[in-house]
Design an enzyme around this catalytic site. Structure first.
Site, PDB file in Angstrom:
ATOM      1  N   GLU A  57      -3.666  -9.149  -0.284  1.00  0.00           N
ATOM      2  CA  GLU A  57      -4.248  -8.988   1.061  1.00  0.00           C
ATOM      3  C   GLU A  57      -5.761  -8.986   0.936  1.00  0.00           C
ATOM      4  OE1 GLU A  57      -2.281  -6.049   3.545  1.00  0.00           O
ATOM      5  OE2 GLU A  57      -4.208  -5.525   4.422  1.00  0.00           O
ATOM      6  N   GLU A  97       0.833  -1.211   0.000  1.00  0.00           N
ATOM      7  CA  GLU A  97       0.000   0.000   0.000  1.00  0.00           C
ATOM      8  C   GLU A  97       0.867   1.261   0.000  1.00  0.00           C
ATOM      9  OE1 GLU A  97      -3.107  -0.346   2.948  1.00  0.00           O
ATOM     10  OE2 GLU A  97      -4.012  -2.003   1.856  1.00  0.00           O
TER      11      GLU A  97
HETATM   12  C1  GAL Z   1      -4.334  -2.962   5.115  1.00  0.00           C
HETATM   13  C2  GAL Z   1      -2.846  -2.829   5.425  1.00  0.00           C
HETATM   14  C3  GAL Z   1      -2.470  -3.652   6.624  1.00  0.00           C
HETATM   15  C4  GAL Z   1      -3.433  -3.427   7.737  1.00  0.00           C
HETATM   16  C5  GAL Z   1      -4.821  -3.764   7.254  1.00  0.00           C
HETATM   17  C6  GAL Z   1      -5.874  -3.657   8.321  1.00  0.00           C
HETATM   18  O1  GAL Z   1      -4.795  -1.981   4.277  1.00  0.00           O
HETATM   19  O2  GAL Z   1      -2.099  -3.253   4.333  1.00  0.00           O
HETATM   20  O3  GAL Z   1      -1.169  -3.341   7.039  1.00  0.00           O
HETATM   21  O4  GAL Z   1      -3.357  -2.109   8.125  1.00  0.00           O
HETATM   22  O5  GAL Z   1      -5.147  -2.859   6.226  1.00  0.00           O
HETATM   23  O6  GAL Z   1      -7.146  -3.889   7.771  1.00  0.00           O
END
Ligand code: GAL
Length: 813
Positions: free
Chosen positions: A505, A429
């Site tokens: 993710e 991100e």
């Molecule tokens: C994502 C991020 C993670 C964590 C997660 C929580 O966007 O990459 O590090 O913050 O959100 O939902």
């Protein structure tokens, strides 16, 4: 203390092993390398010390400890700690470590190095007052050469200053200190370089595999001709192939000799997630018939492919990467790495059917990758959470420009021999996704990786995976990584024709283990990362565990998996997260101090959704019903069942059927809505009318006794092995009391100590480093760590008004 007396061979190989077993003479040690465990006997001072590297400053009053060590985890939770609740709310600060050791005179003429697997963060290292270097990145492994500054035959002092005072500098709990292992490496003047081998398997079939080995030898001995020989061994230690010895001629002044070797192996046993078979290559550097060095490179022979249409395949077999993201902390052990704690996490994930790990968002401890190699996990090895633009005020963006090349190179050099590593991620991100600077940086980073390893694809984890994304636009990445946006997956090929997909993710489901709010069938959304914490949350900061609470950018477990299942081109996913971690207590903030995202809580107790994955991802026959059966009479309660290998589940309340339910369409669970009356719930799954599994839940009475269950009752007396003891609060009939929060006191006798206690409650501010813990929703955990003397350890638990419990654990050499 002589370093040659207490070392543990790490990469010494067969030859080295024989040496260690049969002799302790330093004379023979000089023929090869020694890799000594350098973790013991450090002095530690919390706080800055002026001239801490100088011999004139005494460390006599500093605390004596063994590494790995994380001082933050020993501290007190406070919302005022600079880490903030997002960083775990534990203290940071500056710490000093010193170790005094003797180097034998016999080592004169050898090269001596110190290897740090990871120091969080901003470390300065001195040997005998000489500054060796500064390393800002807290997640990277690094080496310094000590040779020119050592007193051979005398005392030497290593001093390390660690500065984690300026925070926030990670968006999660980082820990502070020398939290990974340290090694003292001694080699001859001609020896294989640091991370000096590179193995690839460019051609693999069931019939034959070609193995290439590149060896980089450091020559600090002037002109000489050396021979580099390598033998391939199978997992049983049988030599099966030798590469033609390469005579590498070093010319005067040559400092590096590169050699390439090729092996052809018939009928190779391939590395896979179900059979993670490893060979090893043992390389010897020989001069005038004398072995100067020996070095072992583990090898997993496998091939894999990401296909734009068909997704991922391993050794020609189509499969999905069913992975989780995890941060590096180990719950109550903090960031201090412990191999058994990592192994336990991976064993639980394996049992769930997980086959992939994303090391979010930084290079992991090397032990994690060793375990993934051995246990069969596919790793996405990630480098950065930011580039030049910040995400946390004092994060790596401050060092990116100066250090990214060195850090990324070191990560790839260290990790590229691991068969488990199949994807490099050069960023998570990255805020510069939307900025033209990404057009410059992404190709540069990809170039660094590809200059050292072309066998694995590169990705970035994009939270803006649309066509305006400059990282994707730069053309630098091989796999288009999506963070979330599962509603857009189906449009992927319209957006990116011919491109390959990975869900870097997913999900971000929120749950507190053992807590249930009714009704269960409406989704609650936490509006935004930038919003105030849940204003309509529960007063005790709990989150319902029905897989129906999520942040705006995320999705429930079921919703994500339903999409992921649908399309072949979706090569895999990494769920946020496998385990709860310290920090990022979304959707709340203080007093919460750890996350709610895990499928498994911080103590290692599975939340219910664990069984949804198990029912989908494994062949194990599953029937899991929840919640508990202790409610107010007349309350409407939803009962869910995850199940597989059956056509239907019938539920009985106090012996009366309340209905048969069947999953239809893409359902992943079934549900009954009942008016609560105390008694017994019984679920029966059936296939073709035959009972498959039965599960019974009784209304629990008052807390009456403690039960202790050790995950392992025999552990190694090696100073680091662990037994994880689950503490259950039971009623008189042996049912777990689902809301029990009794304070339990622990006592330990024998050569072991309590390394951590926990209960999985993200809101608790009790210390992890004491010998008591309140239960949380019926459970608590105590972690027993072995010392080095073998014997019987007695562990007992008492609590006011409850029958006590005791168990014994044996520690063995
Ligand atoms: C994502 C991020 C993670 C964590 C997660 C929580 O966007 O990459 O590090 O913050 O959100 O939902």
């Amino acid at each position: 203390m002589s370093v040659f007396k207490s070392f543990v061979p790490k990469t010494a190989g067969l030859f080295g092993l024989l040496f260690f077993l049969f002799t302790s003479s330093a004379a023979i040690a000089q023929q090869g390398r020694t890799v000594a465990d350098f973790d013991k006997g450090w002095h530690f001072h919390l706080g800055d010390v002026t001239g801490g590297e100088k011999a004139s400053v005494s460390d006599a009053n500093w605390r004596l400890l063994n590494l790995p060590h994380d001082w933050s985890i020993e501290g007190k939770f406070s919302k005022d700690n600079p880490a903030t609740p997002e960083g775990g709310a534990l203290p940071g600060g500056i710490g000093w470590y010193r170790k005094t050791f003797t180097v034998p005179t016999a080592s004169k003429g050898k090269l001596v190095y110190i290897d740090f697997d990871g120091v969080y963060q901003k470390s300065d290292v001195w040997i005998n007052g000489h500054h060796l270097g500064f390393r800002p990145n807290g997640y990277i492994s690094f080496r310094y050469e000590l040779t020119p500054y050592l007193n051979f035959g005398g005392k030497n002092t290593i001093s390390v200053k660690v500065d984690n005072s300026v925070q926030p500098n990670s968006r999660w709990y980082s820990g502070s200190g020398i939290y990974r292992n340290v090694w003292l490496v001694t080699t001859n003047k001609v020896a294989i370089d640091h991370w000096g081998t590179y193995v690839t398997t460019p051609e693999v079939s069931q019939q034959e595999a070609k193995i290439n080995l590149q060896v980089k030898v450091k020559n600090k001995d002037g002109a000489s001709a050396i021979t580099i020989k390598t033998v391939l061994y199978d997992a049983a230690g049988k030599a099966i192939a030798g590469a033609g010895a390469i005579v590498a001629k070093a010319n005067e002044g040559d400092s590096v000799i590169n050699a390439g070797q090729v092996f052809i192996l018939k009928k190779p046993i391939l590395w896979s997630v179900n059979n993670p078979y490893q060979y090893k290559l043992v390389t010897q550097v020989v001069k005038n018939a004398k072995v100067l060095d020996e070095y072992t490179t583990p090898v997993g022979i496998r091939y894999f492919n990401f296909d734009a249409d068909k997704g991922f395949s391993l050794n020609g077999q189509p499969m999905k990467i069913l992975g989780v993201c995890d941060h590096h902390d180990l719950g109550s052990l903090g960031a201090a790495v412990n191999t058994r704690a990592l192994e336990r996490q991976l064993q639980m994930l394996k049992a769930m059917g997980c086959n992939g790990i994303r090391t979010s968002h930084n290079p992991p401890a090397p032990e994690l990758l060793d375990l993934c190699d051995k246990m069969g996990f596919i790793v996405m090895d990630e480098a950065f959470d930011c580039w030049e633009w910040k995400k946390a005020t004092f994060d790596y963006h401050l060092y990116f420009k100066e250090w990214h090349k060195k850090d990324l190179e070191d990560q790839v050099l260290r990790d590229r021999n691991h068969p488990s590593v199949m994807i490099w991620s050069i960023g998570n991100e990255i805020p510069q996704q939307g900025d033209t600077s990404a057009l410059r940086i992404a190709p540069e980073l990809a170039g660094i990786v590809h200059s050292l390893d072309k066998t694995r694809p590169i990705t970035t984890a994009n939270d803006r995976p649309d066509t305006s994304n400059k990282i994707i636009k730069s053309g630098a990445i091989d796999l288009i990584g999506y963070n979330y946006h599962e509603f857009d997956y189906a449009k992927f090929h319209d957006r990116y024709p011919g491109k390959k997909f990975i869900a870097t993710e997913t999900t971000s489901g929120l749950e507190t283990r053992g807590h249930y709010d009714m009704p269960s069938d409406s989704i609650r959304v936490w509006p935004s990362r930038y919003d105030k914490p849940f204003t309509d949350g529960n007063p005790d900061n709990s989150v319902s565990a029905y897989d129906n609470v999520r942040p705006a950018w995320g999705s429930t477990h079921e919703a994500t998996w339903k999409v992921m299942k649908k399309y072949d081109f979706l090569s895999g996913m990494f769920i946020w997260t496998g385990f709860d971690y310290l920090g990022e207590p979304t959707p709340y903030s203080w007093p919460s101090r750890s996350s709610y995202f895990g499928i498994i809580d911080l103590a290692g107790f599975p939340k219910d959704v664990f069984y949804m994955y198990q029912s989908e991802w494994t062949n194990k026959t599953v029937l899991h019903i929840f919640p508990h059966w202790n409610w107010q009479v007349g309350k409407t309660v939803d009962i869910w069942a995850y199940y597989n290998h059956a056509d239907e589940v019938e539920l009985y309340l106090n012996g009366k059927s309340v209905g048969i339910k069947k999953k239809t369409g893409d359902d992943l669970h079934v549900m009954w809505r009942l008016k609560y009356e105390p008694g017994t719930l019984k679920a029966v799954s059936r296939k073709n009318g035959k009972v498959v599994l039965t599960q019974v839940i009784h209304t629990a009475g008052k807390p009456a006794k403690i039960e202790l269950i050790a995950d392992r009752k025999n552990i190694k007396a090696n100073g680091s092995d662990l037994s994880f003891i689950t503490v259950k609060i039971l009623d008189k009939d042996g049912n777990v009391v689902p809301d029990a929060n009794n304070l339990v006191n622990f006592k330990i006798n024998g050569d072991a100590f309590i390394a951590g206690v926990d209960n999985g409650d993200p809101v608790s501010h009790d210390s992890f480093k004491v010998n008591y813990r309140k239960a949380f929703n019926g459970l608590a955990l105590a972690i027993v760590q072995a010392k080095e003397k073998a014997g019987i350890v007695t562990f007992s638990a008492t609590s006011k008004g409850l029958l006590p419990a005791v168990i014994t654990i044996q520690t063995k050499h």
